[in-house]
Design an enzyme around this catalytic site. Structure first.
Site, PDB file in Angstrom:
ATOM      1  N   HIS A  45       0.863  -1.188   0.000  1.00 44.80           N
ATOM      2  CA  HIS A  45       0.000   0.000   0.000  1.00 44.80           C
ATOM      3  C   HIS A  45       0.896   1.234   0.000  1.00 44.80           C
ATOM      4  CE1 HIS A  45      -3.625   2.262   2.020  1.00 44.80           C
ATOM      5  NE2 HIS A  45      -3.149   2.877   0.952  1.00 44.80           N
ATOM      6  N   GLU A  72      -1.960  -1.354  -3.623  1.00 47.11           N
ATOM      7  CA  GLU A  72      -3.099  -0.677  -3.006  1.00 47.11           C
ATOM      8  C   GLU A  72      -2.829   0.820  -3.012  1.00 47.11           C
ATOM      9  OE1 GLU A  72      -4.546  -4.097   0.172  1.00 47.11           O
ATOM     10  OE2 GLU A  72      -3.359  -2.403   0.890  1.00 47.11           O
ATOM     11  N   HIS A 193      -8.332  -8.094   5.307  1.00 50.71           N
ATOM     12  CA  HIS A 193      -8.234  -7.091   6.364  1.00 50.71           C
ATOM     13  C   HIS A 193      -8.522  -7.728   7.723  1.00 50.71           C
ATOM     14  CE1 HIS A 193      -7.402  -2.946   7.444  1.00 50.71           C
ATOM     15  NE2 HIS A 193      -8.284  -3.093   8.414  1.00 50.71           N
TER      16      HIS A 193
END
Length: 243
Positions: A45, A72, A193
């Protein structure tokens, strides 16, 4: 039942490196070990504040990964530009707030449809497969279809954070229903997640789930067992759920 893939998020290797401003531990080395242990892809990310993964990491990983990169990123012009320059195999569009410790919820695709649709189109035209990180909600799933994204990633945070077994089962039902609905609309369904060695099995058992993206729990286990074993153990649990 079909198999299931594991994408390993290596952000927190960079978090540890950046805590002291050193050159180690290197996320590039972590990616190599994760791939060797069975990861089908590496997730990173690149946040707007660069709190863990840096631009340098993205560039080097793009050149060195043996599997595939899942980048991400927020839906901003800067990030879309970086993706178009780097050309990862996958981009996952996520919501982002500077004050959050980690991504707190799914992307509100229906509330910013044209913006997400435009970004999805640009990335797709560049040959990048786009995924949208969303809650297991029909409105958001329908919006993802309208955007033209071939993949979604269902947010499993509420399931992972549930404080009672009853609450967790309720969240699992929502994810199962969302995965089924999304698959019926032609979407390829990933999830992730907050997944750990203790809660991943029920999610991995859902037949529509193509890939799980997991990072924090694997890195936590790696501190004691080593990264290669930590990745292999998670992969084994996931595959066991499909038997």
């Amino acid at each position: 039942m079909s198999s299931i893939l594991l994408g390993v998020n290596i952000d927190h290797v960079a978090t540890l490196r950046n805590a002291r401003g050193t050159k180690y531990p290197d996320p590039v080395h972590a990616a190599e070990i994760a791939e060797r242990a069975g990861a089908a892809g590496i997730t990173i990310h690149l946040r707007e504040d660069r709190r863990h993964i840096k631009d340098r990491d993205v560039r080097i990983l793009r050149e060195t990964l043996q599997t595939r990169m899942n980048l991400e990123m927020a839906v901003t012009d800067e990030m879309v530009g970086i993706a178009l320059e780097t050309k990862p195999e996958f981009v996952c569009l996520v919501p982002e707030k500077r004050e959050e410790l980690t991504t707190e919820g799914g992307l509100n695709v229906s509330g910013q449809l044209e913006k997400v649709k435009a970004a999805t189109q640009k990335l797709t035209e560049a040959g990048i497969k786009v995924s949208l990180f969303i809650d297991a909600d029909k409105e958001q799933i329908d919006a993802a279809v309208e955007c033209g994204a071939p993949f979604i990633e269902l947010h499993t945070g509420a399931y992972a954070d549930a404080e009672t077994e009853e609450a967790q089962q309720d969240e699992l039902k929502k994810i199962a229903a969302g995965a089924s609905y999304a698959a019926s609309k032609g979407l390829i369904v990933n999830a992730g997640h907050g997944l750990t060695y203790h809660n991943v099995e029920a999610i991995a058992a859902l037949p529509e789930i193509y890939e799980l993206n997991i990072g924090h729990s694997i890195m936590g286990r790696a501190m004691f067992d080593g990264l290669e074993k930590a990745v292999a153990d998670m992969h084994r649990i996931m595959l066991g759920a499909r038997k």
